[in-house]
Design a protein around this motif. Structure first.
Motif, PDB file in Angstrom:
ATOM      1  N   PHE A 128       0.850  -1.201   0.000  1.00  0.00           N
ATOM      2  CA  PHE A 128       0.000   0.000   0.000  1.00  0.00           C
ATOM      3  C   PHE A 128       0.881   1.245   0.000  1.00  0.00           C
ATOM      4  O   PHE A 128       1.752   1.405   0.856  1.00  0.00           O
ATOM      5  CB  PHE A 128      -0.897  -0.003   1.242  1.00  0.00           C
ATOM      6  CG  PHE A 128      -1.833   1.180   1.355  1.00  0.00           C
ATOM      7  CD1 PHE A 128      -3.154   1.084   0.942  1.00  0.00           C
ATOM      8  CD2 PHE A 128      -1.403   2.391   1.885  1.00  0.00           C
ATOM      9  CE1 PHE A 128      -4.026   2.165   1.059  1.00  0.00           C
ATOM     10  CE2 PHE A 128      -2.257   3.472   2.000  1.00  0.00           C
ATOM     11  CZ  PHE A 128      -3.579   3.365   1.583  1.00  0.00           C
ATOM     12  N   ASP A 129       0.639   2.128  -0.971  1.00  0.00           N
ATOM     13  CA  ASP A 129       1.370   3.408  -1.015  1.00  0.00           C
ATOM     14  C   ASP A 129       0.462   4.481  -1.599  1.00  0.00           C
ATOM     15  O   ASP A 129       0.423   4.696  -2.812  1.00  0.00           O
ATOM     16  CB  ASP A 129       2.648   3.290  -1.847  1.00  0.00           C
ATOM     17  CG  ASP A 129       3.399   4.624  -1.922  1.00  0.00           C
ATOM     18  OD1 ASP A 129       3.443   5.336  -0.901  1.00  0.00           O
ATOM     19  OD2 ASP A 129       3.918   4.957  -3.003  1.00  0.00           O
ATOM     20  N   ILE A 130      -0.316   5.149  -0.743  1.00  0.00           N
ATOM     21  CA  ILE A 130      -1.226   6.210  -1.155  1.00  0.00           C
ATOM     22  C   ILE A 130      -1.097   7.370  -0.182  1.00  0.00           C
ATOM     23  O   ILE A 130      -1.041   7.174   1.034  1.00  0.00           O
ATOM     24  CB  ILE A 130      -2.688   5.716  -1.207  1.00  0.00           C
ATOM     25  CG1 ILE A 130      -2.843   4.613  -2.270  1.00  0.00           C
ATOM     26  CG2 ILE A 130      -3.636   6.866  -1.513  1.00  0.00           C
ATOM     27  CD1 ILE A 130      -4.241   4.051  -2.373  1.00  0.00           C
ATOM     28  N   GLN A 131      -1.067   8.584  -0.708  1.00  0.00           N
ATOM     29  CA  GLN A 131      -0.968   9.779   0.109  1.00  0.00           C
ATOM     30  C   GLN A 131      -2.306  10.120   0.763  1.00  0.00           C
ATOM     31  O   GLN A 131      -3.313  10.320   0.083  1.00  0.00           O
ATOM     32  CB  GLN A 131      -0.510  10.970  -0.747  1.00  0.00           C
ATOM     33  CG  GLN A 131      -0.446  12.299   0.003  1.00  0.00           C
ATOM     34  CD  GLN A 131       0.630  12.316   1.066  1.00  0.00           C
ATOM     35  OE1 GLN A 131       1.799  12.117   0.761  1.00  0.00           O
ATOM     36  NE2 GLN A 131       0.245  12.568   2.307  1.00  0.00           N
ATOM     37  N   ASP A 132      -2.323  10.185   2.079  1.00  0.00           N
ATOM     38  CA  ASP A 132      -3.501  10.610   2.840  1.00  0.00           C
ATOM     39  C   ASP A 132      -3.421  12.116   3.069  1.00  0.00           C
ATOM     40  O   ASP A 132      -2.368  12.738   2.881  1.00  0.00           O
ATOM     41  CB  ASP A 132      -3.527   9.856   4.174  1.00  0.00           C
ATOM     42  CG  ASP A 132      -4.728  10.191   5.040  1.00  0.00           C
ATOM     43  OD1 ASP A 132      -5.820  10.408   4.467  1.00  0.00           O
ATOM     44  OD2 ASP A 132      -4.576  10.243   6.270  1.00  0.00           O
ATOM     45  N   VAL A 133      -4.537  12.738   3.488  1.00  0.00           N
ATOM     46  CA  VAL A 133      -4.508  14.154   3.866  1.00  0.00           C
ATOM     47  C   VAL A 133      -4.869  14.362   5.329  1.00  0.00           C
ATOM     48  O   VAL A 133      -5.080  15.488   5.763  1.00  0.00           O
ATOM     49  CB  VAL A 133      -5.408  15.020   2.955  1.00  0.00           C
ATOM     50  CG1 VAL A 133      -4.954  14.939   1.504  1.00  0.00           C
ATOM     51  CG2 VAL A 133      -6.872  14.646   3.089  1.00  0.00           C
ATOM     52  N   GLY A 134      -4.966  13.280   6.106  1.00  0.00           N
ATOM     53  CA  GLY A 134      -5.108  13.412   7.550  1.00  0.00           C
ATOM     54  C   GLY A 134      -6.508  13.532   8.092  1.00  0.00           C
ATOM     55  O   GLY A 134      -6.686  13.691   9.301  1.00  0.00           O
ATOM     56  N   ALA A 135      -7.535  13.443   7.228  1.00  0.00           N
ATOM     57  CA  ALA A 135      -8.923  13.587   7.673  1.00  0.00           C
ATOM     58  C   ALA A 135      -9.618  12.231   7.661  1.00  0.00           C
ATOM     59  O   ALA A 135      -9.464  11.455   6.714  1.00  0.00           O
ATOM     60  CB  ALA A 135      -9.681  14.562   6.779  1.00  0.00           C
ATOM     61  N   ARG A 136     -10.418  11.962   8.713  1.00  0.00           N
ATOM     62  CA  ARG A 136     -11.090  10.678   8.836  1.00  0.00           C
ATOM     63  C   ARG A 136     -11.956  10.353   7.623  1.00  0.00           C
ATOM     64  O   ARG A 136     -12.062   9.203   7.196  1.00  0.00           O
ATOM     65  CB  ARG A 136     -11.964  10.668  10.094  1.00  0.00           C
ATOM     66  CG  ARG A 136     -12.703   9.356  10.326  1.00  0.00           C
ATOM     67  CD  ARG A 136     -13.712   9.486  11.442  1.00  0.00           C
ATOM     68  NE  ARG A 136     -14.753  10.440  11.120  1.00  0.00           N
ATOM     69  CZ  ARG A 136     -15.175  11.413  11.918  1.00  0.00           C
ATOM     70  NH1 ARG A 136     -14.631  11.557  13.121  1.00  0.00           N
ATOM     71  NH2 ARG A 136     -16.126  12.231  11.549  1.00  0.00           N
ATOM     72  N   PHE A 137     -12.592  11.346   7.028  1.00  0.00           N
ATOM     73  CA  PHE A 137     -13.532  11.073   5.946  1.00  0.00           C
ATOM     74  C   PHE A 137     -12.870  10.993   4.575  1.00  0.00           C
ATOM     75  O   PHE A 137     -13.545  10.819   3.563  1.00  0.00           O
ATOM     76  CB  PHE A 137     -14.689  12.097   5.918  1.00  0.00           C
ATOM     77  CG  PHE A 137     -14.327  13.500   6.309  1.00  0.00           C
ATOM     78  CD1 PHE A 137     -13.438  14.257   5.589  1.00  0.00           C
ATOM     79  CD2 PHE A 137     -14.917  14.073   7.436  1.00  0.00           C
ATOM     80  CE1 PHE A 137     -13.129  15.558   5.946  1.00  0.00           C
ATOM     81  CE2 PHE A 137     -14.617  15.378   7.820  1.00  0.00           C
ATOM     82  CZ  PHE A 137     -13.717  16.122   7.065  1.00  0.00           C
ATOM     83  N   TYR A 138     -11.545  11.096   4.512  1.00  0.00           N
ATOM     84  CA  TYR A 138     -10.837  10.921   3.244  1.00  0.00           C
ATOM     85  C   TYR A 138     -10.678   9.422   3.016  1.00  0.00           C
ATOM     86  O   TYR A 138     -10.009   8.734   3.771  1.00  0.00           O
ATOM     87  CB  TYR A 138      -9.486  11.626   3.311  1.00  0.00           C
ATOM     88  CG  TYR A 138      -8.937  12.039   1.971  1.00  0.00           C
ATOM     89  CD1 TYR A 138      -9.669  12.859   1.123  1.00  0.00           C
ATOM     90  CD2 TYR A 138      -7.683  11.617   1.550  1.00  0.00           C
ATOM     91  CE1 TYR A 138      -9.168  13.252  -0.108  1.00  0.00           C
ATOM     92  CE2 TYR A 138      -7.160  12.013   0.329  1.00  0.00           C
ATOM     93  CZ  TYR A 138      -7.915  12.822  -0.498  1.00  0.00           C
ATOM     94  OH  TYR A 138      -7.411  13.212  -1.722  1.00  0.00           O
ATOM     95  N   THR A 139     -11.271   8.882   1.953  1.00  0.00           N
ATOM     96  CA  THR A 139     -11.553   7.449   1.890  1.00  0.00           C
ATOM     97  C   THR A 139     -10.344   6.558   1.629  1.00  0.00           C
ATOM     98  O   THR A 139     -10.474   5.325   1.702  1.00  0.00           O
ATOM     99  CB  THR A 139     -12.623   7.147   0.828  1.00  0.00           C
ATOM    100  OG1 THR A 139     -12.143   7.557  -0.461  1.00  0.00           O
ATOM    101  CG2 THR A 139     -13.918   7.867   1.172  1.00  0.00           C
ATOM    102  N   TYR A 140      -9.186   7.115   1.342  1.00  0.00           N
ATOM    103  CA  TYR A 140      -8.025   6.243   1.121  1.00  0.00           C
ATOM    104  C   TYR A 140      -7.669   5.455   2.381  1.00  0.00           C
ATOM    105  O   TYR A 140      -7.192   4.327   2.298  1.00  0.00           O
ATOM    106  CB  TYR A 140      -6.813   7.054   0.662  1.00  0.00           C
ATOM    107  CG  TYR A 140      -6.995   7.776  -0.666  1.00  0.00           C
ATOM    108  CD1 TYR A 140      -7.849   7.277  -1.641  1.00  0.00           C
ATOM    109  CD2 TYR A 140      -6.303   8.950  -0.937  1.00  0.00           C
ATOM    110  CE1 TYR A 140      -8.019   7.944  -2.850  1.00  0.00           C
ATOM    111  CE2 TYR A 140      -6.450   9.610  -2.148  1.00  0.00           C
ATOM    112  CZ  TYR A 140      -7.313   9.114  -3.105  1.00  0.00           C
ATOM    113  OH  TYR A 140      -7.470   9.765  -4.298  1.00  0.00           O
TER     114      TYR A 140
END
Length: 394
Positions: A128-140
């Motif tokens: 797994f290698d995907i950039q998150d943005v730190g918010a719970r509702f960001y579905t990655y």
């Protein structure tokens, strides 16, 4: 082929080649190719990646990089927005093949939220290698949860390549059990203050997976600590085109359950707010279908009035200021403000926030109701950190 051979030569020449960084510079998990290759060996790999899965120097996708160094990649699993990140929010992503490599691309967004036993039968591990943005509702991160669950069910390991959190704060209400959904799989605050690697450790350690824990290995970053700023080199999804949108996203996403547009259908989504009513402000914009952004935006073709936040000094974090101000501006139309109350509650992780706004509570009063739960969460979070925390870094 020439491109892959050149990349292979660069990677193998002189140790880490172009991926070698000056001492003290940030090194992403994905850039530690020697570590990744050693962990994988000759095993068959499935990648969970999208357009953010790049190595910055040179700008090359992780898929191409791994193939160039001889890793046996068999297939790609694509999250919301697809492998190349061009699908609209909520749009069905179909299975396909990568035009460059010919590898199958399997959607794990929609009905099939996690790899099936059949899809994993010819694989030895997932990466797994995907950039998150730190918010719970960001579905990655929801996708990561289900990938971990699939690996646990099939008895196959998962390697997570870590990346920084650009909204590295702990804030907001904790998701309640009754509000579990794909925009809130785990009981996290709106801003969880973790990297994806740390979050994966928490999901495992707190027993949030159904069934067994996942055999997890996190390839850590080098030279990063919590609170360090990070500017994303690639937009993580169609409607987060720049750093200002990413910073504002945790505070503006609540509006997706209201009559107020967040600027979808413009070239500055999540950097403006407005609705077809002059009471909301003097700034005007008209949402229209925009390929690469949103093809069916709220208030399509209607002039919206509101505020322009593109130049607003905002260092990030979570604020209810905009939400409370626009609810007050609704005046005698407040009863029609929450056009999708159930969706608003899922984003908030609780029905209580909507009730608090309707009752006229101030931001300070609302925040006070979160604090006890946040303190408990911070104690849990501390067990899974891989990098120096804010206080230790000061």
């Amino acid at each position: 082929m020439k491109h892959l051979l050149l990349l292979l030569g660069l990677l193998l020449c002189g140790g880490a080649g172009p991926l070698a960084r000056a001492q003290g510079e940030l090194t992403l998990g994905a850039e530690r190719i020697d570590v990744i290759k050693r962990l994988i060996g000759d095993r068959r790999v499935g990648l969970v990646v999208n357009q953010t899965s790049i190595i910055e120097e040179p700008r090359v996708h992780l898929l191409d990089t791994l193939l160039a160094v001889g890793v046996d990649v068999r297939k790609v699993f694509a999250p919301e927005h697809g492998f190349r990140g061009t699908a609209d929010a909520g749009q069905t992503v179909d299975d396909s093949r990568d035009a460059r490599t010919g590898l199958p691309i399997i959607s794990i967004y929609g009905k099939n939220k996690k790899p099936t036993a059949e899809q994993m039968a010819d694989l030895d591990l997932l990466l797994f290698d995907i950039q998150d943005v730190g918010a719970r509702f960001y579905t990655y991160i929801s996708t990561m949860h289900y990938v971990m669950e699939a690996c646990a069910e099939q008895g196959k390991p998962l390697i997570v390549l870590d990346r920084p959190n650009p909204n590295d704060f702990v804030d907001g209400p904790i998701r309640e059990d009754s509000q579990r959904s794909f925009v809130g799989v785990d009981p996290l605050p709106v801003l969880h203050g973790l990297t994806v690697g740390e979050l994966a450790r928490m999901i495992n350690g707190e027993g949030w997976l159904e069934g067994d824990t996942c055999r997890l290995h996190v390839v850590e970053m080098l030279n990063w600590r919590h609170g360090d700023p990070y500017w994303l080199p690639v937009k993580p999804s169609p409607n987060l085109p720049n750093d200002q949108a990413i910073r504002l996203y945790p505070s503006l996403c609540f509006f997706e359950g209201t009559t107020v547009s967040v600027g979808r259908g413009t070239y500055f989504p999540f950097q403006t707010l407005g609705a077809p009513d002059p009471r909301y402000g003097s700034f005007q914009f008209t949402p229209e279908p925009l390929p690469g952004f949103d093809t069916n935006p709220q208030h399509r073709g209607k002039t919206c009035y509101g505020v322009d936040l593109r130049e607003l000094p905002f260092e990030g974090g979570l604020t209810l200021r905009f939400l409370l101000e626009f609810y007050q501006k609704a005046g005698d139309r407040q009863a029609f403000f929450f056009t999708r109350p159930e969706w608003f509650d899922l984003l908030a992780g609780t029905k209580e926030l909507r009730y608090q706004i309707v009752r006229g509570m101030t931001e300070e009063e609302i925040r006070a109701t979160w604090q006890e739960d946040l303190e408990k969460y911070r104690a849990i979070r501390a067990k899974y950190l891989l990098y120096p925390d804010y206080e230790a870094a000061e």
